[in-house]
Structures are given as C-alpha cells and as structure tokens.
Design a protein around this motif. Structure first.
Motif, PDB file in Angstrom:
ATOM      1  N   ILE A  91     -12.490  98.151  -2.547  1.00 50.59           N
ATOM      2  CA  ILE A  91     -13.339  99.000  -1.711  1.00 50.59           C
ATOM      3  C   ILE A  91     -14.795  98.889  -2.140  1.00 50.59           C
ATOM      4  CG2 ILE A  91     -13.859 101.386  -1.082  1.00 50.59           C
ATOM      5  CD1 ILE A  91     -11.467 100.293   0.361  1.00 50.59           C
ATOM      6  N   GLN A  92     -15.028  98.952  -3.454  1.00 56.48           N
ATOM      7  CA  GLN A  92     -16.405  98.859  -3.951  1.00 56.48           C
ATOM      8  C   GLN A  92     -17.007  97.499  -3.650  1.00 56.48           C
ATOM      9  OE1 GLN A  92     -16.713  99.671  -8.117  1.00 56.48           O
ATOM     10  NE2 GLN A  92     -18.931  99.588  -8.158  1.00 56.48           N
ATOM     11  N   ALA A  93     -16.216  96.426  -3.838  1.00 54.91           N
ATOM     12  CA  ALA A  93     -16.724  95.086  -3.545  1.00 54.91           C
ATOM     13  C   ALA A  93     -17.022  94.932  -2.053  1.00 54.91           C
ATOM     14  CB  ALA A  93     -15.706  94.033  -3.991  1.00 54.91           C
ATOM     15  N   SER A  94     -16.170  95.495  -1.199  1.00 53.78           N
ATOM     16  CA  SER A  94     -16.417  95.403   0.243  1.00 53.78           C
ATOM     17  C   SER A  94     -17.691  96.150   0.630  1.00 53.78           C
ATOM     18  CB  SER A  94     -15.220  95.980   1.006  1.00 53.78           C
ATOM     19  OG  SER A  94     -14.046  95.255   0.718  1.00 53.78           O
ATOM     20  N   ARG A  95     -17.899  97.315   0.029  1.00 51.05           N
ATOM     21  CA  ARG A  95     -19.114  98.065   0.336  1.00 51.05           C
ATOM     22  C   ARG A  95     -20.357  97.323  -0.140  1.00 51.05           C
ATOM     23  NH1 ARG A  95     -17.099 104.155  -1.464  1.00 51.05           N
ATOM     24  NH2 ARG A  95     -15.698 104.506   0.336  1.00 51.05           N
ATOM     25  N   GLN A  96     -20.296  96.768  -1.360  1.00 53.68           N
ATOM     26  CA  GLN A  96     -21.444  96.016  -1.858  1.00 53.68           C
ATOM     27  C   GLN A  96     -21.724  94.793  -0.990  1.00 53.68           C
ATOM     28  OE1 GLN A  96     -20.609  95.133  -5.949  1.00 53.68           O
ATOM     29  NE2 GLN A  96     -20.958  97.237  -6.650  1.00 53.68           N
ATOM     30  N   HIS A  97     -20.643  94.099  -0.586  1.00 55.21           N
ATOM     31  CA  HIS A  97     -20.823  92.928   0.273  1.00 55.21           C
ATOM     32  C   HIS A  97     -21.414  93.332   1.617  1.00 55.21           C
ATOM     33  CE1 HIS A  97     -19.442  89.742   3.086  1.00 55.21           C
ATOM     34  NE2 HIS A  97     -19.821  88.955   2.090  1.00 55.21           N
ATOM     35  N   CYS A  98     -20.946  94.459   2.169  1.00 55.88           N
ATOM     36  CA  CYS A  98     -21.480  94.938   3.435  1.00 55.88           C
ATOM     37  C   CYS A  98     -22.955  95.291   3.314  1.00 55.88           C
ATOM     38  CB  CYS A  98     -20.669  96.139   3.910  1.00 55.88           C
ATOM     39  SG  CYS A  98     -21.222  96.828   5.479  1.00 55.88           S
ATOM     40  N   ILE A 226     -25.979  82.075 -12.189  1.00 50.17           N
ATOM     41  CA  ILE A 226     -27.313  82.654 -12.189  1.00 50.17           C
ATOM     42  C   ILE A 226     -27.207  84.174 -12.158  1.00 50.17           C
ATOM     43  CG2 ILE A 226     -28.381  80.687 -11.012  1.00 50.17           C
ATOM     44  CD1 ILE A 226     -28.221  82.309  -8.412  1.00 50.17           C
ATOM     45  N   TYR A 227     -28.330  84.809 -12.486  1.00 53.60           N
ATOM     46  CA  TYR A 227     -28.483  86.248 -12.323  1.00 53.60           C
ATOM     47  C   TYR A 227     -29.386  86.492 -11.119  1.00 53.60           C
ATOM     48  CZ  TYR A 227     -26.297  87.683 -16.712  1.00 53.60           C
ATOM     49  OH  TYR A 227     -25.401  87.932 -17.698  1.00 53.60           O
ATOM     50  N   ILE A 228     -28.947  87.357 -10.209  1.00 57.46           N
ATOM     51  CA  ILE A 228     -29.734  87.723  -9.026  1.00 57.46           C
ATOM     52  C   ILE A 228     -30.262  89.129  -9.234  1.00 57.46           C
ATOM     53  CG2 ILE A 228     -29.721  88.026  -6.535  1.00 57.46           C
ATOM     54  CD1 ILE A 228     -27.379  86.082  -6.416  1.00 57.46           C
ATOM     55  N   ASP A 229     -31.581  89.270  -9.176  1.00 60.69           N
ATOM     56  CA  ASP A 229     -32.216  90.547  -9.447  1.00 60.69           C
ATOM     57  C   ASP A 229     -32.965  90.996  -8.212  1.00 60.69           C
ATOM     58  OD1 ASP A 229     -33.144  92.797 -10.607  1.00 60.69           O
ATOM     59  OD2 ASP A 229     -34.592  91.830 -11.946  1.00 60.69           O
ATOM     60  N   LYS A 230     -32.746  92.260  -7.828  1.00 61.41           N
ATOM     61  CA  LYS A 230     -33.479  92.873  -6.731  1.00 61.41           C
ATOM     62  C   LYS A 230     -34.088  94.176  -7.225  1.00 61.41           C
ATOM     63  CE  LYS A 230     -33.133  94.430  -1.960  1.00 61.41           C
ATOM     64  NZ  LYS A 230     -32.248  94.785  -0.830  1.00 61.41           N
ATOM     65  N   GLU A 233     -32.330  97.686  -8.331  1.00 68.20           N
ATOM     66  CA  GLU A 233     -30.900  97.420  -8.428  1.00 68.20           C
ATOM     67  C   GLU A 233     -30.615  96.658  -9.720  1.00 68.20           C
ATOM     68  OE1 GLU A 233     -29.224  95.480  -5.104  1.00 68.20           O
ATOM     69  OE2 GLU A 233     -29.816  97.025  -3.642  1.00 68.20           O
ATOM     70  N   CYS A 234     -29.389  96.797 -10.199  1.00 67.85           N
ATOM     71  CA  CYS A 234     -28.995  96.098 -11.421  1.00 67.85           C
ATOM     72  C   CYS A 234     -28.757  94.616 -11.115  1.00 67.85           C
ATOM     73  CB  CYS A 234     -27.713  96.713 -11.999  1.00 67.85           C
ATOM     74  SG  CYS A 234     -27.907  98.434 -12.522  1.00 67.85           S
ATOM     75  N   PRO A 235     -29.100  93.735 -12.048  1.00 70.10           N
ATOM     76  CA  PRO A 235     -28.848  92.296 -11.826  1.00 70.10           C
ATOM     77  C   PRO A 235     -27.349  92.024 -11.716  1.00 70.10           C
ATOM     78  CG  PRO A 235     -30.394  92.648 -13.639  1.00 70.10           C
ATOM     79  CD  PRO A 235     -29.822  93.988 -13.313  1.00 70.10           C
ATOM     80  N   THR A 236     -27.019  91.085 -10.859  1.00 71.08           N
ATOM     81  CA  THR A 236     -25.629  90.689 -10.665  1.00 71.08           C
ATOM     82  C   THR A 236     -25.476  89.198 -10.944  1.00 71.08           C
ATOM     83  OG1 THR A 236     -26.020  90.279  -8.310  1.00 71.08           O
ATOM     84  CG2 THR A 236     -25.241  92.474  -8.944  1.00 71.08           C
ATOM     85  N   SER A 237     -24.306  88.847 -11.454  1.00 65.20           N
ATOM     86  CA  SER A 237     -24.025  87.450 -11.757  1.00 65.20           C
ATOM     87  C   SER A 237     -23.384  86.774 -10.551  1.00 65.20           C
ATOM     88  CB  SER A 237     -23.089  87.347 -12.959  1.00 65.20           C
ATOM     89  OG  SER A 237     -22.755  86.004 -13.221  1.00 65.20           O
ATOM     90  N   TYR A 270     -36.288  89.019  -3.915  1.00 60.88           N
ATOM     91  CA  TYR A 270     -35.235  88.701  -4.868  1.00 60.88           C
ATOM     92  C   TYR A 270     -35.806  87.755  -5.912  1.00 60.88           C
ATOM     93  CZ  TYR A 270     -31.757  90.610  -1.620  1.00 60.88           C
ATOM     94  OH  TYR A 270     -31.020  91.433  -0.799  1.00 60.88           O
ATOM     95  N   SER A 271     -35.207  87.776  -7.088  1.00 56.36           N
ATOM     96  CA  SER A 271     -35.550  86.827  -8.137  1.00 56.36           C
ATOM     97  C   SER A 271     -34.272  86.358  -8.813  1.00 56.36           C
ATOM     98  CB  SER A 271     -36.488  87.470  -9.177  1.00 56.36           C
ATOM     99  OG  SER A 271     -35.853  88.560  -9.833  1.00 56.36           O
ATOM    100  N   ILE A 272     -34.291  85.124  -9.295  1.00 53.43           N
ATOM    101  CA  ILE A 272     -33.113  84.559  -9.949  1.00 53.43           C
ATOM    102  C   ILE A 272     -33.514  83.948 -11.287  1.00 53.43           C
ATOM    103  CG2 ILE A 272     -31.936  84.098  -7.763  1.00 53.43           C
ATOM    104  CD1 ILE A 272     -32.741  81.184  -8.045  1.00 53.43           C
TER     105      ILE A 272
END
Length: 277
Positions: A91-98, A226-230, A233-237, A270-272
């Motif tokens: 559920i959390q992954a679907s919400r984040q993806h949405c 890579i790390y994606i930073d916005k 928001e917290c960076p995500t791998s 965004y930054s990577i």
C-alpha cells in the motif's frame, strides 16, 4: 531274555510313550488356554484404556500433539503478521508510486503548456494583423450564440488592399500566419522582427549522450545505483534502467518503475548522485 519277556517289555514301553504323549497334549492345550485368556484380558484392558502398554505411548503422543499445536499457532501468528506487513508495504509503495507519477505528470503537462504558450507567443508576434481580429475571435468563442438574435460581426481590417472574403476569422488568421512564416524563410522582408525569446536559466548541467547521462560533471549509465533527492523529501535509492534523449527511467527497491525528465534535473527540481555502497 526270551521272546515273552521282550514282548512284555515292548508293550510297557509303548504304554509309557502313549501316556507321555497324552500328558504333553494336555499340557499344550492348558498352556494355549492360559495364553489365550491372558491375551483376552490384555485386549480388554486396552479397550478400556487401562493397559500400561497403551497409556504410556498415548501420553507421549498427546504431549507431542500439544507441542506441535503450540508451534503451529505461533507459526500462524507469524505468517499473519508477515502478510499484514507485506500488505502495508505494498500500500505504501503504491501510494509513493502514485504520488511520484502525479508529480511527473504535473511537470510534463506544465512543460507542454509552457511550450504551447511560447509557440503561441511566437505566432502572435510573427503576424502583421491588427489586434482587432485576434480579440474578436477570442471573444466570439467565449460568448454564447443567441438563436433568436442575428449574429453581428465587426468589420475586419487587414493591412494591404481591402478584399471581400467569405472565410472564417480563424481560417484567415491561420493562413496569414503560414504566409508570414513562408516569407520569413525566403529572404529579407518587411515583417516586424520577432522579440527575443527568454530562455529559462538552467541551474545544473544535464544531458544524455549515447545512452549515458551527464549530470554536474559525472557520468551515469544503465544498471548503476543512484540516490534521487527532491526538496523537502528524503533521498531514495534506485537503479537506472533506461536513458533516453530527454528522460531517465529507474526502478525503485520495491520494484516500481518511474522516470525523471532531464529538464527537471537542469531546473534543480531533482538531483541525483552515485550510491557507492
């Protein structure tokens, strides 16, 4: 010994053997009956549930059953908790993806609208028609037509000789725009020069070359982590899967796929950076 003594002795031996055989048969029958009565008694004890040979294995089986039942209950609770955690993760992954796709869609639509506005501004400055034609066409679309009232239009004024025409204003505007663009490609003309288009300043250097991404002095390729930073928001791998001319596709740890536009990297939305772990 004479013959009579031998015969008498033989008969005595035969009688003694017959007596012994009879005693052996009687003892054998008595032993069989005793053993049969013992087996019947033991069977009755087993049926009644009182035999020690039955009670001891039964107690061991019951203890083993209780242990296995307890273990099965604990395993069931663990499985239910694992399924619940997996469901919450999905559920959390679907919400984040949405949310990510919504942001990407918003940026895409915004970029397309900005490009359309820029082109409309170029077209508006590239024509040599009085603003009355443009304003009349926009106002005629906004107004509702009254079926009981005649449709009154203002006379249209164009530069050059006056021509009586039966075309719609929008068709004339499109034809005039096409003519002015064609004249601009043929050579010098008297059309007003187009005002310079303000280019958006890029905060970061980003571009794609031969299936690789160049961003702020570093190169990125397919399969790299890579790390994606916005902002905020917290960076995500993520792992890069595809690099196109104007977008970069990547896969998150939960298996979902998303994309970044190179224009978003240039604008700093965004930054990577490389993940060297």
């Amino acid at each position: 010994m004479d013959d009579e003594d031998c015969e008498r002795r033989r008969m005595e031996c035969l009688d003694e053997m017959s007596n012994l055989e009879k005693q052996f048969t009687d003892l054998k029958d008595q032993l069989y009956k005793e053993r049969l009565s013992q087996v019947d008694a033991k069977l009755q004890e087993v049926i009644a549930g009182k035999a020690p040979e039955y009670l001891e294995p039964l107690a061991a089986l019951q203890e083993n059953m209780q242990i296995r039942t307890k273990v099965a209950g604990i395993y069931r609770e663990l499985c239910l908790e694992s399924v619940k955690n997996k469901y919450e993760c999905e559920i959390q992954a679907s919400r984040q993806h949405c949310e990510s796709e919504k942001l990407l869609l918003y940026d895409t639509v915004q970029s397309e609208l900005e490009e359309k506005i820029r082109r409309l501004e170029e077209d508006r400055h590239s024509i040599d028609i009085t603003s009355e034609l443009w304003n009349d066409e926009l106002q005629s679309r906004k107004k509702r037509k009254d079926p009981f009232s005649p449709d009154k239009k203002k006379p249209v004024v164009v530069s050059g000789p006056y021509i009586v025409y039966m075309l719609q204003d929008l068709d004339i505007l499109e034809d005039w725009t096409t003519i002015r663009k064609a004249m601009a490609t043929l050579g010098p003309h008297r059309v007003k020069p187009e005002p310079p288009v303000k280019l958006e300043k890029h905060l970061h250097s980003a571009r794609s070359e031969e299936g690789r991404l160049y961003y702020d002095g570093e190169w990125y390729g397919r399969g790299q982590t890579i790390y994606i930073d916005k902002k905020d928001e917290c960076p995500t791998s993520a792992i890069i899967t595809t690099i196109n001319h104007d977008e970069v596709w990547f896969k998150r740890p939960d298996g979902s796929k998303s994309k970044l536009y190179i224009s978003q990297l240039q604008k700093g939305k965004y930054s990577i950076k490389h993940n060297h772990n």
